[in-house]
Design an enzyme around this catalytic site. Structure first.
Site, mmCIF file in Angstrom:
data_model
loop_
_atom_site.group_PDB
_atom_site.id
_atom_site.type_symbol
_atom_site.label_atom_id
_atom_site.label_comp_id
_atom_site.label_asym_id
_atom_site.label_seq_id
_atom_site.Cartn_x
_atom_site.Cartn_y
_atom_site.Cartn_z
ATOM 1 N N THR A 31 -9.654 -10.302 3.580
ATOM 2 C CA THR A 31 -9.139 -9.454 2.506
ATOM 3 C C THR A 31 -8.130 -8.483 3.114
ATOM 4 O O THR A 31 -8.270 -8.083 4.273
ATOM 5 C CB THR A 31 -10.312 -8.745 1.777
ATOM 6 O OG1 THR A 31 -9.820 -8.136 0.606
ATOM 7 C CG2 THR A 31 -11.000 -7.693 2.634
ATOM 8 N N GLN B 231 -18.477 -4.512 -5.207
ATOM 9 C CA GLN B 231 -17.235 -3.769 -4.940
ATOM 10 C C GLN B 231 -17.168 -3.315 -3.487
ATOM 11 O O GLN B 231 -16.104 -2.930 -3.006
ATOM 12 C CB GLN B 231 -17.178 -2.512 -5.820
ATOM 13 C CG GLN B 231 -17.022 -2.792 -7.285
ATOM 14 C CD GLN B 231 -17.113 -1.520 -8.123
ATOM 15 O OE1 GLN B 231 -16.998 -0.411 -7.636
ATOM 16 N NE2 GLN B 231 -17.317 -1.707 -9.411
ATOM 17 N N CYS B 232 -18.315 -3.313 -2.797
ATOM 18 C CA CYS B 232 -18.321 -2.862 -1.392
ATOM 19 C C CYS B 232 -17.527 -3.834 -0.536
ATOM 20 O O CYS B 232 -17.521 -5.043 -0.794
ATOM 21 C CB CYS B 232 -19.747 -2.812 -0.849
ATOM 22 S SG CYS B 232 -20.755 -1.563 -1.647
ATOM 23 N N THR C 289 7.471 -10.522 3.574
ATOM 24 C CA THR C 289 8.197 -9.625 4.481
ATOM 25 C C THR C 289 8.624 -10.291 5.775
ATOM 26 O O THR C 289 9.698 -10.014 6.303
ATOM 27 C CB THR C 289 7.292 -8.402 4.811
ATOM 28 O OG1 THR C 289 6.983 -7.758 3.594
ATOM 29 C CG2 THR C 289 7.972 -7.430 5.736
ATOM 30 N N ASP D 291 8.277 -13.147 -3.175
ATOM 31 C CA ASP D 291 7.384 -12.062 -2.773
ATOM 32 C C ASP D 291 6.005 -12.540 -3.212
ATOM 33 O O ASP D 291 5.841 -13.053 -4.324
ATOM 34 C CB ASP D 291 7.785 -10.797 -3.535
ATOM 35 C CG ASP D 291 6.979 -9.594 -3.097
ATOM 36 O OD1 ASP D 291 7.563 -8.653 -2.573
ATOM 37 O OD2 ASP D 291 5.737 -9.605 -3.309
ATOM 38 N N SER E 75 3.582 -11.276 -4.402
ATOM 39 C CA SER E 75 3.046 -10.720 -5.655
ATOM 40 C C SER E 75 3.282 -11.703 -6.801
ATOM 41 O O SER E 75 2.636 -11.614 -7.843
ATOM 42 C CB SER E 75 3.722 -9.401 -5.993
ATOM 43 O OG SER E 75 3.668 -8.549 -4.891
HETATM 44 N N1 ASP Z 1 5.290 -7.749 -0.893
HETATM 45 C C1 ASP Z 1 5.261 -8.550 0.307
HETATM 46 C C2 ASP Z 1 4.625 -9.869 -0.047
HETATM 47 O O1 ASP Z 1 3.434 -9.946 -0.177
HETATM 48 C C3 ASP Z 1 4.503 -7.850 1.362
HETATM 49 C C4 ASP Z 1 4.343 -8.618 2.637
HETATM 50 O O2 ASP Z 1 4.815 -9.702 2.846
HETATM 51 O O3 ASP Z 1 3.732 -8.052 3.542
HETATM 52 O O4 ASP Z 1 5.310 -10.832 -0.218
#
Ligand code: ASP
Length: 340
Positions: free
Chosen positions: A166, A276-277, A15, A57, A59
């Site tokens: 995290t 998981q905590c 972003t 991105d 992801s």
């Molecule tokens: N989907 C974007 C990414 O991780 C979100 C971000 O940059 O905040 O590339």
């Protein structure tokens, strides 16, 4: 503190470097960054950048991208005093964790940052994050050594150890936490470094490029079926399983579950227990349900994050073909990823 530095910005996407296109957010040409962030001109030292092509991105991050970032840092190591990696927030903690293990012997800062709003938008958090990340990457002690010779994340006025961080919020500017370690630095009028928490400088950079990604993550939950547990714990091509357990490392005590865990461990697979905590640690001695896992051969992840545990496994498995060796190294604090 001396402030003469040369910093390399490595722009991978996310972003921070996007702008509105009318069809959603798209990355802008990073050579335009001085236009979007004119504040950069106020740095009196050399600031250069390298841009990924294509920009992604986060992801879509894969280990190949970590190898590419590590390669850029290795190639440019002697010419810069610090590195700032601009990265999407979604997987930033995974990437920072991975690089913390891949970059051995660091004596220079590698600071990840990004933003929740594009740097070109009016209320962006990107400018402040970027400028402060550059400050942290260029900060030097009186003797000229780096203040932060480790892989860290700068976000919302805080510097967090990369393999302890995290992402905890998808909308707030305060998007990252380091639940089991206080921030390495906090910014107010000045940046205050918690020097007692910062790792000691290494002497010589050694980059570990080999990563073995044959890891699965099994999050235990009420209602998990025997078939699901079996598919993951005894799955083909899986060398290690992260068991995301309840509380201090507890899982289902029913024999069908512990039998599958024991069979998986007997097959030689590496089983790592991570809670998981958000905060706290695994202690398999506490409850019978945890003890059963320990007896079956599950290794405690202590207070590691899932992102840190995954990166540690990728790195150790890439380095060592022997699973017993990996299991014993998992229990050691290698890069500040656990509190012992
Ligand atoms: N989907 C974007 C990414 O991780 C979100 C971000 O940059 O905040 O590339």
């Amino acid at each position: 503190m001396k402030n003469k530095s040369a910093i390399l910005l490595i722009y991978t996407g996310g972003t921070i470097g996007m702008k509105e296109s009318g069809h959603g957010l798209v990355p802008f040409d990073f050579s335009q960054i001085p236009v979007e962030v004119p504040e950069l001109a106020k740095f009196t030292f050399k600031l250069e950048s390298k841009t990924f092509d294509p920009l992604i991105d986060s992801s879509d991050v894969e280990p190949a991208m970590w190898q590419k970032i590590a390669g850029i840092i290795e190639e440019n190591y002697d010419h810069f005093d610090g590195f700032v990696v601009l990265h999407g927030t979604d997987t930033m903690a995974y990437s920072a964790s991975a690089l913390s293990f891949m970059l051995d012997g660091l004596s220079k800062p590698v600071i990840f940052t990004g933003s929740q709003l594009p740097v070109g938008s009016l209320r962006t958090d990107g400018k402040e994050n970027l400028v402060s990340a550059i400050e942290a990457a260029s900060a030097k002690n009186a003797d000229g050594s780096a203040v932060v010779p480790e892989v860290a994340i700068w976000f919302n006025s805080k510097l967090l150890r990369g393999n302890r961080a995290t992402k905890v919020n998808s909308t707030s500017f305060d998007a990252f936490r380091s639940p089991n370690l206080p921030p390495l630095a906090e910014a107010g009028i000045d940046i205050h470094y918690n020097t007692h928490l910062i790792r000691k400088s290494g002497t010589e950079l050694r980059v570990h490029y080999n990563l073995d990604t044959r890891v699965a993550i099994l999050k235990v939950h009420p209602g998990i079926t025997e078939q699901v547990a079996r598919n993951v714990l005894l799955g083909e091509g899986i060398r290690a399983v992260i068991l995301e357990t309840y509380g201090s490392g507890n899982a289902i005590s029913k024999p069908w579950f512990t039998d599958i865990v024991a069979e998986s461990a007997r097959s030689g697979r590496i089983l790592l227990n991570i809670t998981q905590c958000l905060a706290g640690e695994v202690n398999m001695d506490l409850y019978a349900t945890g003890k059963a896992l320990q007896e079956a051969g599950v290794v405690s992840g202590a207070d590691i994050t899932t992102e840190g545990g995954l990166a540690k496994l990728f790195y150790l498995m890439g380095e060592y073909p022997d699973n017993e060796k990996v299991k014993s190294l998992l229990q050691l604090n290698l890069k500040g990823e656990i509190s012992k």
